[in-house]
Design an enzyme around this catalytic site. Structure first.
Site, PDB file in Angstrom:
ATOM      1  N   ASN A  56       0.874  -1.167   0.000  1.00  0.00           N
ATOM      2  CA  ASN A  56       0.000   0.000   0.000  1.00  0.00           C
ATOM      3  C   ASN A  56       0.917   1.223   0.000  1.00  0.00           C
ATOM      4  OD1 ASN A  56      -1.763   2.053   0.542  1.00  0.00           O
ATOM      5  ND2 ASN A  56      -2.720   1.083   2.308  1.00  0.00           N
ATOM      6  N   LYS A  72       3.100   0.683   3.310  1.00  0.00           N
ATOM      7  CA  LYS A  72       2.702  -0.354   4.261  1.00  0.00           C
ATOM      8  C   LYS A  72       2.766  -1.672   3.504  1.00  0.00           C
ATOM      9  CE  LYS A  72      -0.583   2.423   6.845  1.00  0.00           C
ATOM     10  NZ  LYS A  72      -1.930   2.874   6.684  1.00  0.00           N
ATOM     11  N   ARG A 125      -2.531  -2.072  -3.457  1.00  0.00           N
ATOM     12  CA  ARG A 125      -3.745  -1.291  -3.257  1.00  0.00           C
ATOM     13  C   ARG A 125      -3.630  -0.080  -4.172  1.00  0.00           C
ATOM     14  NH1 ARG A 125      -5.126   3.078   1.259  1.00  0.00           N
ATOM     15  NH2 ARG A 125      -7.275   3.395   0.672  1.00  0.00           N
ATOM     16  N   HIS A 135     -12.624   3.170  -0.335  1.00  0.00           N
ATOM     17  CA  HIS A 135     -12.639   2.167   0.751  1.00  0.00           C
ATOM     18  C   HIS A 135     -13.389   0.895   0.336  1.00  0.00           C
ATOM     19  CE1 HIS A 135     -12.407   5.625   3.919  1.00  0.00           C
ATOM     20  NE2 HIS A 135     -11.197   5.116   3.729  1.00  0.00           N
ATOM     21  N   LEU A 170     -14.750   3.934   9.532  1.00  0.00           N
ATOM     22  CA  LEU A 170     -14.397   5.187  10.209  1.00  0.00           C
ATOM     23  C   LEU A 170     -12.939   5.154  10.646  1.00  0.00           C
ATOM     24  CD1 LEU A 170     -17.600   5.293  12.503  1.00  0.00           C
ATOM     25  CD2 LEU A 170     -17.345   6.208  10.186  1.00  0.00           C
ATOM     26  N   GLY A 171     -12.076   5.742   9.820  1.00  0.00           N
ATOM     27  CA  GLY A 171     -10.652   5.825  10.161  1.00  0.00           C
ATOM     28  C   GLY A 171     -10.260   7.283  10.085  1.00  0.00           C
ATOM     29  N   GLY A 207      -9.792   8.644   7.179  1.00  0.00           N
ATOM     30  CA  GLY A 207     -10.820   8.898   6.172  1.00  0.00           C
ATOM     31  C   GLY A 207     -12.052   8.091   6.576  1.00  0.00           C
ATOM     32  N   ARG A 221     -10.792  16.241   6.804  1.00  0.00           N
ATOM     33  CA  ARG A 221     -11.604  16.597   5.628  1.00  0.00           C
ATOM     34  C   ARG A 221     -13.021  16.990   6.055  1.00  0.00           C
ATOM     35  NH1 ARG A 221     -10.338  11.071   2.538  1.00  0.00           N
ATOM     36  NH2 ARG A 221      -8.455  10.821   3.743  1.00  0.00           N
ATOM     37  N   ARG A 262      -9.082  10.006  19.387  1.00  0.00           N
ATOM     38  CA  ARG A 262      -8.769   9.786  20.807  1.00  0.00           C
ATOM     39  C   ARG A 262      -8.560  11.106  21.524  1.00  0.00           C
ATOM     40  NH1 ARG A 262      -4.611   5.226  19.080  1.00  0.00           N
ATOM     41  NH2 ARG A 262      -4.480   6.777  17.442  1.00  0.00           N
ATOM     42  N   GLY A 289     -10.315   2.392  12.381  1.00  0.00           N
ATOM     43  CA  GLY A 289      -9.755   2.699  13.710  1.00  0.00           C
ATOM     44  C   GLY A 289     -10.791   3.226  14.693  1.00  0.00           C
ATOM     45  N   ASN A 326     -12.790   0.832  17.560  1.00  0.00           N
ATOM     46  CA  ASN A 326     -12.297   1.102  18.925  1.00  0.00           C
ATOM     47  C   ASN A 326     -13.106   2.071  19.758  1.00  0.00           C
ATOM     48  OD1 ASN A 326      -9.807  -0.484  18.784  1.00  0.00           O
ATOM     49  ND2 ASN A 326      -9.256   0.957  17.170  1.00  0.00           N
ATOM     50  N   GLU A 382      -8.134  -5.236   4.743  1.00  0.00           N
ATOM     51  CA  GLU A 382      -8.030  -4.966   3.306  1.00  0.00           C
ATOM     52  C   GLU A 382      -6.886  -5.756   2.678  1.00  0.00           C
ATOM     53  OE1 GLU A 382      -8.201  -0.990   4.902  1.00  0.00           O
ATOM     54  OE2 GLU A 382      -9.049  -0.305   3.012  1.00  0.00           O
TER      55      GLU A 382
HETATM   56  P1  ADP Z   1      -6.441   5.107   8.467  1.00  0.00           P
HETATM   57  O1  ADP Z   1      -7.692   5.642   7.841  1.00  0.00           O
HETATM   58  O2  ADP Z   1      -5.266   6.022   8.334  1.00  0.00           O
HETATM   59  O3  ADP Z   1      -6.162   3.656   8.135  1.00  0.00           O
HETATM   60  P2  ADP Z   1      -7.272   4.104  11.055  1.00  0.00           P
HETATM   61  O4  ADP Z   1      -8.302   3.193  10.503  1.00  0.00           O
HETATM   62  O5  ADP Z   1      -6.101   3.499  11.765  1.00  0.00           O
HETATM   63  O6  ADP Z   1      -6.749   5.161  10.032  1.00  0.00           O
HETATM   64  O7  ADP Z   1      -8.054   5.059  12.097  1.00  0.00           O
HETATM   65  C1  ADP Z   1      -7.429   6.132  12.723  1.00  0.00           C
HETATM   66  C2  ADP Z   1      -8.428   6.755  13.668  1.00  0.00           C
HETATM   67  O8  ADP Z   1      -8.839   5.784  14.630  1.00  0.00           O
HETATM   68  C3  ADP Z   1      -7.880   7.946  14.444  1.00  0.00           C
HETATM   69  O9  ADP Z   1      -8.826   8.997  14.476  1.00  0.00           O
HETATM   70  C4  ADP Z   1      -7.719   7.377  15.850  1.00  0.00           C
HETATM   71  O10 ADP Z   1      -7.893   8.360  16.828  1.00  0.00           O
HETATM   72  C5  ADP Z   1      -8.880   6.407  15.901  1.00  0.00           C
HETATM   73  N1  ADP Z   1      -8.728   5.472  17.005  1.00  0.00           N
HETATM   74  C6  ADP Z   1      -7.818   4.490  17.158  1.00  0.00           C
HETATM   75  N2  ADP Z   1      -7.982   3.897  18.378  1.00  0.00           N
HETATM   76  C7  ADP Z   1      -9.018   4.529  18.988  1.00  0.00           C
HETATM   77  C8  ADP Z   1      -9.674   4.398  20.241  1.00  0.00           C
HETATM   78  N3  ADP Z   1      -9.296   3.471  21.134  1.00  0.00           N
HETATM   79  N4  ADP Z   1     -10.712   5.231  20.518  1.00  0.00           N
HETATM   80  C9  ADP Z   1     -11.093   6.161  19.628  1.00  0.00           C
HETATM   81  N5  ADP Z   1     -10.519   6.337  18.431  1.00  0.00           N
HETATM   82  C10 ADP Z   1      -9.495   5.537  18.105  1.00  0.00           C
END
Ligand code: ADP
Length: 399
Positions: free
Chosen positions: A7, A14, A91, A180, A209-210, A212, A241, A285, A331, A335, A382
Protein backbone atom coordinates in the site's frame (compact mmCIF):
# COMPACT_ATOMS: atom_id res chain seq x y z
CA UNK A 1 0.22 -18.66 -2.83
CA UNK A 2 2.54 -16.30 -0.94
CA UNK A 3 1.64 -12.72 -1.80
CA UNK A 4 3.33 -9.47 -0.84
CA UNK A 5 0.68 -6.77 -0.43
CA UNK A 6 1.85 -3.19 -0.88
CA UNK A 7 0.00 0.00 0.00
CA UNK A 8 2.16 2.82 -1.32
CA UNK A 9 1.49 6.36 -0.09
CA UNK A 10 3.36 9.54 -0.96
CA UNK A 11 5.95 9.10 1.80
CA UNK A 12 5.16 5.66 3.19
CA UNK A 13 4.75 2.04 2.14
CA UNK A 14 2.70 -0.35 4.26
CA UNK A 15 3.30 -4.00 3.47
CA UNK A 16 2.10 -7.41 4.50
CA UNK A 17 3.25 -10.85 3.39
CA UNK A 18 0.32 -13.26 3.33
CA UNK A 19 -0.05 -16.99 2.72
CA UNK A 20 -3.36 -17.16 0.89
CA UNK A 21 -3.82 -20.91 1.55
CA UNK A 22 -3.87 -20.45 5.32
CA UNK A 23 -4.85 -16.74 5.23
CA UNK A 24 -1.99 -16.19 7.70
CA UNK A 25 0.02 -12.99 7.80
CA UNK A 26 3.68 -14.03 7.82
CA UNK A 27 5.14 -10.56 8.25
CA UNK A 28 4.05 -6.97 8.08
CA UNK A 29 5.46 -3.52 8.44
CA UNK A 30 5.73 0.01 7.23
CA UNK A 31 8.40 2.22 5.71
CA UNK A 32 7.86 5.81 6.79
CA UNK A 33 9.34 9.19 5.85
CA UNK A 34 10.45 8.05 2.37
CA UNK A 35 12.49 10.86 0.77
CA UNK A 36 12.80 12.71 4.10
CA UNK A 37 15.27 12.72 6.95
CA UNK A 38 14.62 10.10 9.61
CA UNK A 39 13.23 7.44 7.24
CA UNK A 40 12.59 4.18 9.05
CA UNK A 41 11.31 0.68 8.36
CA UNK A 42 9.38 -1.09 11.14
CA UNK A 43 8.99 -4.83 10.58
CA UNK A 44 7.07 -7.42 12.58
CA UNK A 45 7.28 -11.14 11.94
CA UNK A 46 4.37 -13.54 12.63
CA UNK A 47 6.10 -14.81 15.80
CA UNK A 48 6.23 -11.30 17.26
CA UNK A 49 9.89 -10.63 16.42
CA UNK A 50 10.21 -6.89 15.72
CA UNK A 51 12.88 -4.69 14.24
CA UNK A 52 13.25 -1.04 13.25
CA UNK A 53 15.78 -0.10 10.58
CA UNK A 54 16.68 3.53 10.05
CA UNK A 55 18.28 4.54 6.77
CA UNK A 56 18.50 7.01 3.97
CA UNK A 57 15.50 5.87 1.97
CA UNK A 58 15.33 8.29 -0.92
CA UNK A 59 12.49 6.91 -3.01
CA UNK A 60 9.92 4.13 -3.38
CA UNK A 61 12.36 1.82 -5.15
CA UNK A 62 14.79 2.03 -2.24
CA UNK A 63 11.91 1.50 0.17
CA UNK A 64 10.90 -1.71 -1.62
CA UNK A 65 14.59 -2.78 -1.55
CA UNK A 66 14.57 -2.32 2.23
CA UNK A 67 11.37 -4.36 2.52
CA UNK A 68 12.83 -7.20 0.43
CA UNK A 69 16.07 -6.98 2.42
CA UNK A 70 14.39 -7.42 5.80
CA UNK A 71 12.07 -10.14 4.47
CA UNK A 72 15.15 -12.13 3.41
CA UNK A 73 17.36 -11.27 6.39
CA UNK A 74 18.75 -14.14 8.40
CA UNK A 75 17.57 -12.98 11.80
CA UNK A 76 14.27 -11.28 11.05
CA UNK A 77 13.25 -12.64 7.66
CA UNK A 78 10.54 -15.01 6.47
CA UNK A 79 11.84 -16.06 3.03
CA UNK A 80 15.11 -17.38 1.61
CA UNK A 81 15.04 -15.59 -1.68
CA UNK A 82 12.93 -13.31 -3.83
CA UNK A 83 11.32 -16.17 -5.70
CA UNK A 84 9.41 -17.07 -2.55
CA UNK A 85 7.30 -14.00 -3.28
CA UNK A 86 4.93 -15.53 -5.82
CA UNK A 87 2.95 -12.38 -6.56
CA UNK A 88 2.61 -8.77 -5.47
CA UNK A 89 -0.78 -7.17 -4.86
CA UNK A 90 -1.07 -3.39 -4.84
CA UNK A 91 -3.75 -1.29 -3.26
CA UNK A 92 -4.58 1.24 -5.95
CA UNK A 93 -6.85 4.10 -4.94
CA UNK A 94 -8.48 5.12 -8.21
CA UNK A 95 -9.48 2.80 -11.02
CA UNK A 96 -11.63 5.45 -12.70
CA UNK A 97 -14.40 4.04 -14.86
CA UNK A 98 -12.13 1.45 -16.43
CA UNK A 99 -11.77 -1.10 -13.64
CA UNK A 100 -14.70 -2.71 -11.89
CA UNK A 101 -12.50 -5.47 -10.52
CA UNK A 102 -8.87 -6.31 -9.80
CA UNK A 103 -6.48 -6.69 -12.75
CA UNK A 104 -3.12 -8.14 -13.66
CA UNK A 105 -0.76 -5.20 -14.08
CA UNK A 106 0.44 -4.70 -17.64
CA UNK A 107 1.87 -1.71 -19.49
CA UNK A 108 -1.67 -0.88 -20.66
CA UNK A 109 -2.95 -0.89 -17.09
CA UNK A 110 -0.14 1.43 -15.98
CA UNK A 111 -1.10 3.75 -18.84
CA UNK A 112 -4.70 3.88 -17.60
CA UNK A 113 -3.50 4.59 -14.06
CA UNK A 114 -1.41 7.43 -15.42
CA UNK A 115 -4.43 8.76 -17.29
CA UNK A 116 -6.35 8.68 -14.01
CA UNK A 117 -3.78 10.73 -12.06
CA UNK A 118 -5.94 13.82 -12.40
CA UNK A 119 -8.75 12.00 -10.60
CA UNK A 120 -6.51 11.02 -7.66
CA UNK A 121 -3.51 13.35 -7.70
CA UNK A 122 -2.39 12.46 -4.17
CA UNK A 123 -2.83 8.72 -4.39
CA UNK A 124 -2.28 7.30 -7.86
CA UNK A 125 1.29 8.65 -8.40
CA UNK A 126 2.76 6.79 -5.38
CA UNK A 127 0.75 3.68 -6.34
CA UNK A 128 2.38 3.81 -9.80
CA UNK A 129 5.82 4.37 -8.24
CA UNK A 130 5.34 1.23 -6.13
CA UNK A 131 4.38 -0.82 -9.19
CA UNK A 132 7.38 0.47 -11.13
CA UNK A 133 9.74 -0.27 -8.24
CA UNK A 134 8.52 -3.88 -8.09
CA UNK A 135 8.79 -4.22 -11.88
CA UNK A 136 12.44 -3.27 -11.62
CA UNK A 137 13.31 -5.29 -8.53
CA UNK A 138 11.22 -8.46 -9.00
CA UNK A 139 11.32 -8.68 -12.77
CA UNK A 140 9.34 -11.88 -13.25
CA UNK A 141 6.87 -11.60 -10.39
CA UNK A 142 3.27 -11.00 -11.48
CA UNK A 143 1.59 -7.92 -10.01
CA UNK A 144 -2.09 -7.24 -9.49
CA UNK A 145 -3.87 -3.94 -8.87
CA UNK A 146 -6.81 -3.96 -6.46
CA UNK A 147 -8.84 -0.77 -6.60
CA UNK A 148 -10.53 1.15 -3.79
CA UNK A 149 -13.17 2.21 -6.30
CA UNK A 150 -13.94 -1.22 -7.81
CA UNK A 151 -16.59 -2.39 -5.33
CA UNK A 152 -18.65 0.73 -6.05
CA UNK A 153 -18.25 0.57 -9.83
CA UNK A 154 -21.67 -1.00 -10.32
CA UNK A 155 -23.64 1.69 -8.47
CA UNK A 156 -26.66 2.83 -10.49
CA UNK A 157 -26.54 6.17 -12.38
CA UNK A 158 -28.88 7.78 -9.84
CA UNK A 159 -26.18 7.16 -7.20
CA UNK A 160 -23.14 8.07 -9.24
CA UNK A 161 -24.29 11.08 -11.25
CA UNK A 162 -24.15 14.63 -9.90
CA UNK A 163 -26.78 17.22 -10.71
CA UNK A 164 -24.53 19.10 -13.10
CA UNK A 165 -24.66 19.25 -16.91
CA UNK A 166 -24.36 15.69 -18.23
CA UNK A 167 -21.75 16.85 -20.78
CA UNK A 168 -19.33 17.49 -17.91
CA UNK A 169 -19.64 13.87 -16.83
CA UNK A 170 -18.88 12.72 -20.38
CA UNK A 171 -16.07 15.22 -20.88
CA UNK A 172 -14.20 14.98 -17.57
CA UNK A 173 -15.58 11.77 -16.00
CA UNK A 174 -17.03 13.87 -13.18
CA UNK A 175 -19.13 11.37 -11.26
CA UNK A 176 -19.21 9.70 -7.89
CA UNK A 177 -16.71 6.82 -7.62
CA UNK A 178 -16.62 5.94 -3.92
CA UNK A 179 -13.58 4.63 -2.05
CA UNK A 180 -12.64 2.17 0.75
CA UNK A 181 -14.33 -0.46 -1.46
CA UNK A 182 -12.08 -3.30 -0.35
CA UNK A 183 -12.95 -2.65 3.28
CA UNK A 184 -16.71 -2.29 2.69
CA UNK A 185 -16.67 -5.54 0.71
CA UNK A 186 -14.68 -7.44 3.35
CA UNK A 187 -16.71 -6.41 6.40
CA UNK A 188 -20.06 -6.89 4.65
CA UNK A 189 -19.05 -10.44 3.71
CA UNK A 190 -17.88 -11.06 7.27
CA UNK A 191 -21.20 -9.82 8.65
CA UNK A 192 -23.16 -12.13 6.35
CA UNK A 193 -20.96 -15.05 7.41
CA UNK A 194 -21.45 -14.25 11.10
CA UNK A 195 -25.22 -14.07 10.55
CA UNK A 196 -25.12 -17.46 8.80
CA UNK A 197 -26.89 -15.92 5.81
CA UNK A 198 -26.15 -15.59 2.13
CA UNK A 199 -25.05 -12.02 1.38
CA UNK A 200 -27.24 -12.09 -1.73
CA UNK A 201 -30.31 -11.80 0.50
CA UNK A 202 -29.10 -9.08 2.88
CA UNK A 203 -29.30 -5.30 3.22
CA UNK A 204 -26.22 -4.04 4.99
CA UNK A 205 -24.79 -0.62 5.90
CA UNK A 206 -21.04 -0.54 6.52
CA UNK A 207 -19.36 2.44 8.20
CA UNK A 208 -15.61 2.60 7.68
CA UNK A 209 -14.40 5.19 10.21
CA UNK A 210 -10.65 5.82 10.16
CA UNK A 211 -8.73 8.97 9.32
CA UNK A 212 -10.82 8.90 6.17
CA UNK A 213 -14.45 7.91 6.72
CA UNK A 214 -17.09 6.53 4.39
CA UNK A 215 -20.35 4.65 4.66
CA UNK A 216 -21.87 2.28 2.10
CA UNK A 217 -25.30 0.83 1.34
CA UNK A 218 -24.91 -2.78 0.24
CA UNK A 219 -27.83 -4.67 -1.26
CA UNK A 220 -27.49 -8.35 -2.12
CA UNK A 221 -23.70 -8.07 -1.94
CA UNK A 222 -23.49 -5.02 -4.26
CA UNK A 223 -22.65 -1.46 -3.26
CA UNK A 224 -25.62 0.66 -4.37
CA UNK A 225 -24.48 3.92 -2.81
CA UNK A 226 -21.60 5.31 -0.78
CA UNK A 227 -20.75 8.62 0.84
CA UNK A 228 -17.41 9.43 -0.80
CA UNK A 229 -17.81 10.73 -4.33
CA UNK A 230 -15.67 12.15 -7.10
CA UNK A 231 -12.85 12.40 -4.54
CA UNK A 232 -12.52 11.07 -0.99
CA UNK A 233 -13.66 14.48 0.32
CA UNK A 234 -17.43 14.04 0.09
CA UNK A 235 -19.68 12.61 2.77
CA UNK A 236 -18.89 12.05 6.42
CA UNK A 237 -16.82 14.36 8.59
CA UNK A 238 -13.24 13.03 8.74
CA UNK A 239 -9.99 13.66 10.60
CA UNK A 240 -8.96 16.59 8.41
CA UNK A 241 -11.60 16.60 5.63
CA UNK A 242 -14.86 18.52 5.68
CA UNK A 243 -17.15 15.97 4.06
CA UNK A 244 -20.47 17.30 2.69
CA UNK A 245 -20.96 21.05 2.39
CA UNK A 246 -22.76 23.60 0.27
CA UNK A 247 -20.58 23.78 -2.88
CA UNK A 248 -21.08 27.51 -3.11
CA UNK A 249 -19.35 28.15 0.19
CA UNK A 250 -16.03 27.14 -1.39
CA UNK A 251 -16.39 29.94 -3.94
CA UNK A 252 -17.45 32.32 -1.16
CA UNK A 253 -14.44 31.50 1.06
CA UNK A 254 -12.06 31.71 -1.90
CA UNK A 255 -13.37 35.19 -2.64
CA UNK A 256 -13.34 36.40 0.96
CA UNK A 257 -9.92 34.98 1.86
CA UNK A 258 -8.34 35.38 -1.58
CA UNK A 259 -7.46 31.69 -1.78
CA UNK A 260 -5.95 29.96 -4.80
CA UNK A 261 -7.38 26.61 -6.01
CA UNK A 262 -4.56 24.82 -4.25
CA UNK A 263 -5.12 26.70 -0.99
CA UNK A 264 -8.85 26.01 -1.10
CA UNK A 265 -8.15 22.32 -1.64
CA UNK A 266 -5.73 22.29 1.32
CA UNK A 267 -8.32 24.03 3.51
CA UNK A 268 -10.98 21.42 2.80
CA UNK A 269 -8.71 18.36 2.75
CA UNK A 270 -6.21 19.13 5.50
CA UNK A 271 -7.54 21.79 7.84
CA UNK A 272 -11.21 20.90 8.13
CA UNK A 273 -13.06 17.96 9.73
CA UNK A 274 -12.24 17.08 13.35
CA UNK A 275 -9.11 19.24 13.41
CA UNK A 276 -10.80 22.27 11.88
CA UNK A 277 -13.83 22.17 14.13
CA UNK A 278 -12.17 21.16 17.39
CA UNK A 279 -8.94 23.11 16.95
CA UNK A 280 -7.58 20.25 19.05
CA UNK A 281 -6.63 17.29 16.87
CA UNK A 282 -7.58 15.17 13.87
CA UNK A 283 -7.19 12.11 16.09
CA UNK A 284 -10.48 10.91 17.58
CA UNK A 285 -8.77 9.79 20.81
CA UNK A 286 -7.61 13.33 21.48
CA UNK A 287 -10.96 14.80 20.51
CA UNK A 288 -12.66 12.39 22.95
CA UNK A 289 -10.24 13.42 25.71
CA UNK A 290 -11.12 17.07 25.06
CA UNK A 291 -14.85 16.19 25.11
CA UNK A 292 -14.34 14.72 28.61
CA UNK A 293 -12.70 18.02 29.51
CA UNK A 294 -15.84 19.75 28.21
CA UNK A 295 -13.97 21.66 25.52
CA UNK A 296 -16.89 23.19 23.60
CA UNK A 297 -15.40 22.99 20.09
CA UNK A 298 -14.44 19.36 20.55
CA UNK A 299 -17.98 18.58 21.72
CA UNK A 300 -19.30 20.16 18.49
CA UNK A 301 -16.81 18.15 16.42
CA UNK A 302 -17.74 14.86 18.13
CA UNK A 303 -21.47 15.53 17.86
CA UNK A 304 -21.30 16.56 14.20
CA UNK A 305 -19.13 13.52 13.39
CA UNK A 306 -21.71 11.12 14.89
CA UNK A 307 -24.78 13.03 13.72
CA UNK A 308 -23.72 12.87 10.12
CA UNK A 309 -23.19 9.10 10.30
CA UNK A 310 -26.65 8.79 11.86
CA UNK A 311 -28.20 10.83 9.00
CA UNK A 312 -26.54 8.63 6.40
CA UNK A 313 -27.79 5.51 8.18
CA UNK A 314 -31.33 6.89 7.90
CA UNK A 315 -30.85 7.79 4.26
CA UNK A 316 -29.30 4.46 3.33
CA UNK A 317 -31.96 2.48 5.18
CA UNK A 318 -34.46 4.24 2.94
CA UNK A 319 -32.29 3.64 -0.16
CA UNK A 320 -32.01 -0.07 0.69
CA UNK A 321 -35.69 -0.39 1.57
CA UNK A 322 -34.87 -1.82 5.01
CA UNK A 323 -31.86 -2.99 6.94
CA UNK A 324 -30.54 -6.31 8.26
CA UNK A 325 -27.09 -5.37 9.55
CA UNK A 326 -25.03 -2.33 10.45
CA UNK A 327 -21.25 -2.72 10.63
CA UNK A 328 -18.67 -0.43 12.25
CA UNK A 329 -15.05 -0.76 11.16
CA UNK A 330 -11.80 1.26 10.82
CA UNK A 331 -9.75 2.70 13.71
CA UNK A 332 -12.68 4.69 15.15
CA UNK A 333 -15.43 2.21 14.25
CA UNK A 334 -13.53 -0.68 15.81
CA UNK A 335 -12.30 1.10 18.92
CA UNK A 336 -14.60 3.91 19.95
CA UNK A 337 -17.62 2.71 21.92
CA UNK A 338 -18.44 6.42 22.47
CA UNK A 339 -18.90 7.03 18.73
CA UNK A 340 -20.92 3.83 18.22
CA UNK A 341 -23.17 4.64 21.17
CA UNK A 342 -23.80 8.20 20.01
CA UNK A 343 -24.52 7.12 16.41
CA UNK A 344 -26.97 4.44 17.55
CA UNK A 345 -28.69 6.54 20.24
CA UNK A 346 -32.45 6.80 19.76
CA UNK A 347 -32.69 5.01 16.44
CA UNK A 348 -34.65 2.01 17.67
CA UNK A 349 -37.45 3.04 15.27
CA UNK A 350 -35.11 1.81 12.50
CA UNK A 351 -34.78 -1.50 14.33
CA UNK A 352 -31.31 -0.63 15.64
CA UNK A 353 -30.80 -1.21 19.35
CA UNK A 354 -27.38 -1.70 20.86
CA UNK A 355 -26.47 -3.34 24.17
CA UNK A 356 -24.44 -0.77 26.11
CA UNK A 357 -22.34 -3.33 27.95
CA UNK A 358 -21.48 -5.32 24.82
CA UNK A 359 -20.63 -2.05 23.09
CA UNK A 360 -18.39 -0.85 25.91
CA UNK A 361 -16.64 -4.24 25.95
CA UNK A 362 -15.94 -3.92 22.21
CA UNK A 363 -17.69 -7.21 21.50
CA UNK A 364 -18.22 -8.28 17.93
CA UNK A 365 -22.02 -8.33 18.00
CA UNK A 366 -23.09 -5.25 19.94
CA UNK A 367 -26.87 -5.22 19.37
CA UNK A 368 -29.39 -6.56 21.91
CA UNK A 369 -30.80 -10.00 21.08
CA UNK A 370 -34.19 -8.53 20.16
CA UNK A 371 -32.73 -5.87 17.81
CA UNK A 372 -34.20 -6.28 14.32
CA UNK A 373 -30.94 -5.04 12.85
CA UNK A 374 -27.77 -6.83 13.97
CA UNK A 375 -25.02 -4.35 14.78
CA UNK A 376 -21.44 -5.53 14.40
CA UNK A 377 -17.98 -4.26 15.18
CA UNK A 378 -15.69 -6.00 12.70
CA UNK A 379 -11.95 -5.50 12.15
CA UNK A 380 -11.29 -4.71 8.54
CA UNK A 381 -8.60 -6.61 6.66
CA UNK A 382 -8.03 -4.97 3.31
CA UNK A 383 -4.65 -6.67 2.91
CA UNK A 384 -6.24 -10.12 3.03
CA UNK A 385 -8.77 -9.19 0.32
CA UNK A 386 -5.93 -7.82 -1.83
CA UNK A 387 -3.85 -11.00 -1.31
CA UNK A 388 -6.78 -13.31 -2.13
CA UNK A 389 -7.74 -11.33 -5.24
CA UNK A 390 -4.11 -11.31 -6.36
CA UNK A 391 -3.74 -15.07 -5.93
CA UNK A 392 -6.97 -15.69 -7.84
CA UNK A 393 -6.04 -13.45 -10.77
CA UNK A 394 -2.49 -14.76 -11.01
CA UNK A 395 -3.73 -18.39 -10.93
CA UNK A 396 -6.28 -17.63 -13.66
CA UNK A 397 -3.66 -15.92 -15.82
CA UNK A 398 -1.32 -18.93 -15.83
CA UNK A 399 -4.04 -21.47 -16.61
P1 ADP B 1 -6.44 5.11 8.47
O1 ADP B 1 -7.69 5.64 7.84
O2 ADP B 1 -5.27 6.02 8.33
O3 ADP B 1 -6.16 3.66 8.14
P2 ADP B 1 -7.27 4.10 11.06
O4 ADP B 1 -8.30 3.19 10.50
O5 ADP B 1 -6.10 3.50 11.77
O6 ADP B 1 -6.75 5.16 10.03
O7 ADP B 1 -8.05 5.06 12.10
C1 ADP B 1 -7.43 6.13 12.72
C2 ADP B 1 -8.43 6.76 13.67
O8 ADP B 1 -8.84 5.78 14.63
C3 ADP B 1 -7.88 7.95 14.44
O9 ADP B 1 -8.83 9.00 14.48
C4 ADP B 1 -7.72 7.38 15.85
O10 ADP B 1 -7.89 8.36 16.83
C5 ADP B 1 -8.88 6.41 15.90
N1 ADP B 1 -8.73 5.47 17.00
C6 ADP B 1 -7.82 4.49 17.16
N2 ADP B 1 -7.98 3.90 18.38
C7 ADP B 1 -9.02 4.53 18.99
C8 ADP B 1 -9.67 4.40 20.24
N3 ADP B 1 -9.30 3.47 21.13
N4 ADP B 1 -10.71 5.23 20.52
C9 ADP B 1 -11.09 6.16 19.63
N5 ADP B 1 -10.52 6.34 18.43
C10 ADP B 1 -9.50 5.54 18.10
Amino acid sequence: MKVLVLNCGSSSIKYQFIDTETKASLAKGVVERIGMTGAVLSHTRHDGDKIKIAGEILDHKMAVEYVLGVMMSKNHGVIDDEEDIEAVGHRVVHGGETFSGSVLITDDVIKVLQDNIELAPLHNPPNIKGIQAVTRLLTNTPQVGVFDTAFHAKMPPKSYLYGIPYELYKKYKIRRYGFHGTSHLFVSQQAAEKMGKDISELKIITAHLGNGCSIAAIKNGQSIDTSMGFTPLEGLLMGTRSGDLDPHLILYIMGKEGLSLHEASTLLNKHSGLIGLSGESSDMREVLAAVKDEQRRSVYAFELFCYRIKKYIGAYTAALGGLDALVFTGGIGENSSEVRAEVCRDIDYLGIQIDNLKNENNEELISVNSSKVQVFRISTNEELVIALDTAEIVSESVH
